[in-house]
Design a protein around this motif. Structure first.
Motif, PDB file in Angstrom:
ATOM      1  N   THR A 148      35.232  37.614  37.082  1.00 43.88           N
ATOM      2  CA  THR A 148      34.902  36.781  38.241  1.00 43.88           C
ATOM      3  C   THR A 148      36.036  36.826  39.239  1.00 43.88           C
ATOM      4  O   THR A 148      37.210  36.777  38.866  1.00 43.88           O
ATOM      5  CB  THR A 148      34.670  35.313  37.801  1.00 43.88           C
ATOM      6  OG1 THR A 148      33.622  35.269  36.838  1.00 43.88           O
ATOM      7  CG2 THR A 148      34.313  34.430  38.984  1.00 43.88           C
ATOM      8  N   TYR A 149      35.674  36.924  40.506  1.00 44.27           N
ATOM      9  CA  TYR A 149      36.627  36.839  41.603  1.00 44.27           C
ATOM     10  C   TYR A 149      36.445  35.450  42.203  1.00 44.27           C
ATOM     11  O   TYR A 149      35.313  35.071  42.522  1.00 44.27           O
ATOM     12  CB  TYR A 149      36.344  37.879  42.687  1.00 44.27           C
ATOM     13  CG  TYR A 149      35.885  39.216  42.150  1.00 44.27           C
ATOM     14  CD1 TYR A 149      36.797  40.109  41.597  1.00 44.27           C
ATOM     15  CD2 TYR A 149      34.543  39.571  42.180  1.00 44.27           C
ATOM     16  CE1 TYR A 149      36.374  41.323  41.091  1.00 44.27           C
ATOM     17  CE2 TYR A 149      34.111  40.781  41.672  1.00 44.27           C
ATOM     18  CZ  TYR A 149      35.035  41.652  41.131  1.00 44.27           C
ATOM     19  OH  TYR A 149      34.604  42.859  40.627  1.00 44.27           O
ATOM     20  N   ALA A 150      37.532  34.686  42.382  1.00 41.88           N
ATOM     21  CA  ALA A 150      37.397  33.329  42.914  1.00 41.88           C
ATOM     22  C   ALA A 150      38.554  32.986  43.831  1.00 41.88           C
ATOM     23  O   ALA A 150      39.652  33.535  43.714  1.00 41.88           O
ATOM     24  CB  ALA A 150      37.310  32.324  41.764  1.00 41.88           C
ATOM     25  N   ASN A 151      38.280  32.045  44.720  1.00 41.76           N
ATOM     26  CA  ASN A 151      39.299  31.510  45.608  1.00 41.76           C
ATOM     27  C   ASN A 151      39.482  30.041  45.268  1.00 41.76           C
ATOM     28  O   ASN A 151      38.673  29.202  45.645  1.00 41.76           O
ATOM     29  CB  ASN A 151      38.890  31.683  47.075  1.00 41.76           C
ATOM     30  CG  ASN A 151      39.944  31.167  48.037  1.00 41.76           C
ATOM     31  OD1 ASN A 151      40.937  30.575  47.630  1.00 41.76           O
ATOM     32  ND2 ASN A 151      39.715  31.373  49.319  1.00 41.76           N
ATOM     33  N   SER A 152      40.549  29.739  44.545  1.00 42.61           N
ATOM     34  CA  SER A 152      40.853  28.362  44.154  1.00 42.61           C
ATOM     35  C   SER A 152      41.787  27.699  45.168  1.00 42.61           C
ATOM     36  O   SER A 152      42.150  26.545  45.001  1.00 42.61           O
ATOM     37  CB  SER A 152      41.514  28.331  42.770  1.00 42.61           C
ATOM     38  OG  SER A 152      40.689  28.968  41.828  1.00 42.61           O
ATOM     39  N   GLU A 180      34.993  29.110  46.541  1.00 40.74           N
ATOM     40  CA  GLU A 180      33.879  29.993  46.204  1.00 40.74           C
ATOM     41  C   GLU A 180      34.326  31.105  45.258  1.00 40.74           C
ATOM     42  O   GLU A 180      35.512  31.413  45.159  1.00 40.74           O
ATOM     43  CB  GLU A 180      33.257  30.590  47.462  1.00 40.74           C
ATOM     44  CG  GLU A 180      32.584  29.525  48.299  1.00 40.74           C
ATOM     45  CD  GLU A 180      31.468  30.074  49.147  1.00 40.74           C
ATOM     46  OE1 GLU A 180      30.460  29.373  49.265  1.00 40.74           O
ATOM     47  OE2 GLU A 180      31.598  31.189  49.688  1.00 40.74           O
ATOM     48  N   GLY A 181      33.350  31.691  44.569  1.00 38.31           N
ATOM     49  CA  GLY A 181      33.622  32.780  43.649  1.00 38.31           C
ATOM     50  C   GLY A 181      32.400  33.642  43.476  1.00 38.31           C
ATOM     51  O   GLY A 181      31.311  33.298  43.921  1.00 38.31           O
ATOM     52  N   SER A 182      32.598  34.776  42.820  1.00 43.50           N
ATOM     53  CA  SER A 182      31.505  35.710  42.582  1.00 43.50           C
ATOM     54  C   SER A 182      31.667  36.317  41.196  1.00 43.50           C
ATOM     55  O   SER A 182      32.615  37.063  40.951  1.00 43.50           O
ATOM     56  CB  SER A 182      31.522  36.818  43.643  1.00 43.50           C
ATOM     57  OG  SER A 182      30.490  37.759  43.394  1.00 43.50           O
ATOM     58  N   GLU A 225      42.341  34.032  32.796  1.00 47.24           N
ATOM     59  CA  GLU A 225      42.554  33.871  34.228  1.00 47.24           C
ATOM     60  C   GLU A 225      43.884  34.460  34.676  1.00 47.24           C
ATOM     61  O   GLU A 225      44.907  34.291  34.016  1.00 47.24           O
ATOM     62  CB  GLU A 225      42.517  32.369  34.561  1.00 47.24           C
ATOM     63  CG  GLU A 225      42.459  32.060  36.021  1.00 47.24           C
ATOM     64  CD  GLU A 225      42.284  30.577  36.265  1.00 47.24           C
ATOM     65  OE1 GLU A 225      43.271  29.926  36.658  1.00 47.24           O
ATOM     66  OE2 GLU A 225      41.155  30.062  36.044  1.00 47.24           O
ATOM     67  N   SER A 240      31.587  33.350  52.784  1.00 44.88           N
ATOM     68  CA  SER A 240      32.103  34.388  51.889  1.00 44.88           C
ATOM     69  C   SER A 240      31.190  35.611  51.957  1.00 44.88           C
ATOM     70  O   SER A 240      29.989  35.486  52.208  1.00 44.88           O
ATOM     71  CB  SER A 240      32.136  33.879  50.437  1.00 44.88           C
ATOM     72  OG  SER A 240      33.018  32.798  50.299  1.00 44.88           O
ATOM     73  N   LEU A 274      36.476  35.594  50.573  1.00 45.30           N
ATOM     74  CA  LEU A 274      36.017  34.455  49.767  1.00 45.30           C
ATOM     75  C   LEU A 274      36.583  33.186  50.386  1.00 45.30           C
ATOM     76  O   LEU A 274      37.802  33.055  50.532  1.00 45.30           O
ATOM     77  CB  LEU A 274      36.487  34.578  48.311  1.00 45.30           C
ATOM     78  CG  LEU A 274      35.736  35.554  47.421  1.00 45.30           C
ATOM     79  CD1 LEU A 274      36.417  35.672  46.058  1.00 45.30           C
ATOM     80  CD2 LEU A 274      34.288  35.123  47.246  1.00 45.30           C
TER      81      LEU A 274
END
Length: 190
Positions: free
Chosen positions: A169-173, A121-123, A151, A96, A117
């Motif tokens: 938060t930016y995330a890839n689920s 992972e997330g940030s 969310e 990422s 991402l």
């Protein structure tokens, strides 16, 4: 001299220049940015490579973009940033990353970012100054965006904008890599 050394020295000169231009003491900037006075001294003396979060906080406190913090020399009105010169400020072992593609100061700091991402992972991001707006466009995968505890799912092809003065938060689920482009507009300091 390594790229990291050059970046550290450029950041040192720039933070000191902008702090002085704004008339901020070390204590004033530390309080505005929420970082320690000692950290600012280390940054201004090029003795540390601060985290992306710290650089963002300092830029926000000074009312300038990360682009300006990393390269404050004013050049021509047209500035082309070659692909190999985009600054990668955050990355993980899984692959990422984010890259600062371009930025400007008028009318306030405006930045354009490229994000990748990897799955799972997330940030997280601390709140930016009131009036900061983020625009995101997902080009691949699905973004899980959390703003102030709520969310939102943003699929490929969709865009989202939000006021970024709360934790987010930016995330890839998902199961595939997430690619997105982000623009951040920060109000200027007066």
């Amino acid at each position: 001299m390594s790229d990291l050394d050059l970046l550290t020295q450029s950041l040192a000169r720039s933070v000191k220049r902008w702090r002085t231009e704004r008339g901020f003491t070390l204590d004033t900037l530390a309080a505005r940015a929420g970082v320690s006075r000692g950290m600012l001294i280390q940054i201004e003396q090029a003795r540390t490579n601060p985290s992306l979060g710290t650089v963002v906080k300092i830029g926000d406190a000074l009312g300038i973009s990360i682009t300006t913090l990393l390269d404050y020399e004013q050049g021509p009105k047209v500035r082309i940033v070659p692909a190999d010169q985009a600054v990668r400020l955050w990355h993980t072992a899984a692959g990422s990353y984010n890259r600062l593609l371009a930025g400007t100061e008028a009318p306030g700091p405006l930045e354009m970012w490229d994000w990748l991402l990897m799955p799972g992972e997330g940030s997280p991001s601390d709140p930016h100054p009131t009036g900061t707006v983020e625009l995101l466009h997902v080009t691949k995968g699905e973004l899980t965006l959390t703003v102030d505890g709520e969310e939102y799912r943003v699929p490929a092809g969709a865009s989202v904008s939000f006021e970024a003065n709360t934790p987010h938060t930016y995330a890839n689920s998902g199961e595939e890599p997430l690619e997105m482009v982000m623009a951040v507009s920060v109000p200027g300091v007066h």
